[in-house]
Write a protein that holds these residues in place. Structure first.
Motif, PDB file in Angstrom:
ATOM      1  N   GLY A  32      -6.214   4.543   4.319  1.00  0.00           N
ATOM      2  CA  GLY A  32      -5.063   3.802   3.811  1.00  0.00           C
ATOM      3  C   GLY A  32      -4.115   3.334   4.896  1.00  0.00           C
ATOM      4  O   GLY A  32      -3.169   2.619   4.624  1.00  0.00           O
ATOM      5  N   THR A  33      -4.342   3.777   6.132  1.00  0.00           N
ATOM      6  CA  THR A  33      -3.494   3.372   7.252  1.00  0.00           C
ATOM      7  C   THR A  33      -4.370   2.939   8.420  1.00  0.00           C
ATOM      8  O   THR A  33      -5.517   3.348   8.538  1.00  0.00           O
ATOM      9  CB  THR A  33      -2.566   4.510   7.714  1.00  0.00           C
ATOM     10  OG1 THR A  33      -3.366   5.636   8.082  1.00  0.00           O
ATOM     11  CG2 THR A  33      -1.577   4.901   6.642  1.00  0.00           C
ATOM     12  N   GLN A  37      -2.329   5.587  12.064  1.00  0.00           N
ATOM     13  CA  GLN A  37      -1.483   5.900  10.903  1.00  0.00           C
ATOM     14  C   GLN A  37      -0.066   5.367  11.045  1.00  0.00           C
ATOM     15  O   GLN A  37       0.873   5.917  10.482  1.00  0.00           O
ATOM     16  CB  GLN A  37      -1.481   7.407  10.633  1.00  0.00           C
ATOM     17  CG  GLN A  37      -2.845   7.945  10.293  1.00  0.00           C
ATOM     18  CD  GLN A  37      -2.826   9.406   9.948  1.00  0.00           C
ATOM     19  OE1 GLN A  37      -1.849  10.112  10.174  1.00  0.00           O
ATOM     20  NE2 GLN A  37      -3.919   9.882   9.391  1.00  0.00           N
ATOM     21  N   GLN A  40       0.338   0.373   7.259  1.00  0.00           N
ATOM     22  CA  GLN A  40      -0.437   0.384   6.030  1.00  0.00           C
ATOM     23  C   GLN A  40      -1.609  -0.590   6.176  1.00  0.00           C
ATOM     24  O   GLN A  40      -1.467  -1.668   6.743  1.00  0.00           O
ATOM     25  CB  GLN A  40       0.441  -0.029   4.858  1.00  0.00           C
ATOM     26  CG  GLN A  40      -0.268  -0.027   3.529  1.00  0.00           C
ATOM     27  CD  GLN A  40       0.645  -0.471   2.398  1.00  0.00           C
ATOM     28  OE1 GLN A  40       1.653  -1.114   2.609  1.00  0.00           O
ATOM     29  NE2 GLN A  40       0.280  -0.137   1.193  1.00  0.00           N
ATOM     30  N   GLY A  46      -3.167   0.216   1.360  1.00  0.00           N
ATOM     31  CA  GLY A  46      -2.868   1.637   1.407  1.00  0.00           C
ATOM     32  C   GLY A  46      -3.564   2.484   0.358  1.00  0.00           C
ATOM     33  O   GLY A  46      -3.358   3.687   0.299  1.00  0.00           O
TER      34      GLY A  46
END
Length: 67
Positions: A32-33, A37, A40, A46
């Motif tokens: 999701g990242t 990280q 997004q 995300g």
């Protein structure tokens, strides 16, 4: 209505064809990242997965089986 009184034929009869097929996002690998990280994922927003229209997948399978 009690679940035990529903006939099984009504639940399982016919073939259900889903409109979308969910797959793990190839950009973020399901995290999701991106960018360690910090951002997004732009492909899945995300969520970690993407939805592919099922019709596209069925047409691709059909074309592959013809050749």
């Amino acid at each position: 209505m009690d679940r035990n009184t529903i006939p099984l034929e009504k639940i399982t009869s016919g073939q259900y064809i889903p409109p979308f097929i969910g797959q793990k996002c190839p950009v973020c690998n399901g995290w999701g990242t991106v960018s360690f990280q910090r951002k997004q994922c732009h492909a899945c927003m995300g969520k970690g997965y993407i939805l592919i229209p099922a019709e596209t997948e069925r047409e691709k399978d059909y074309e592959e089986s013809k050749t």
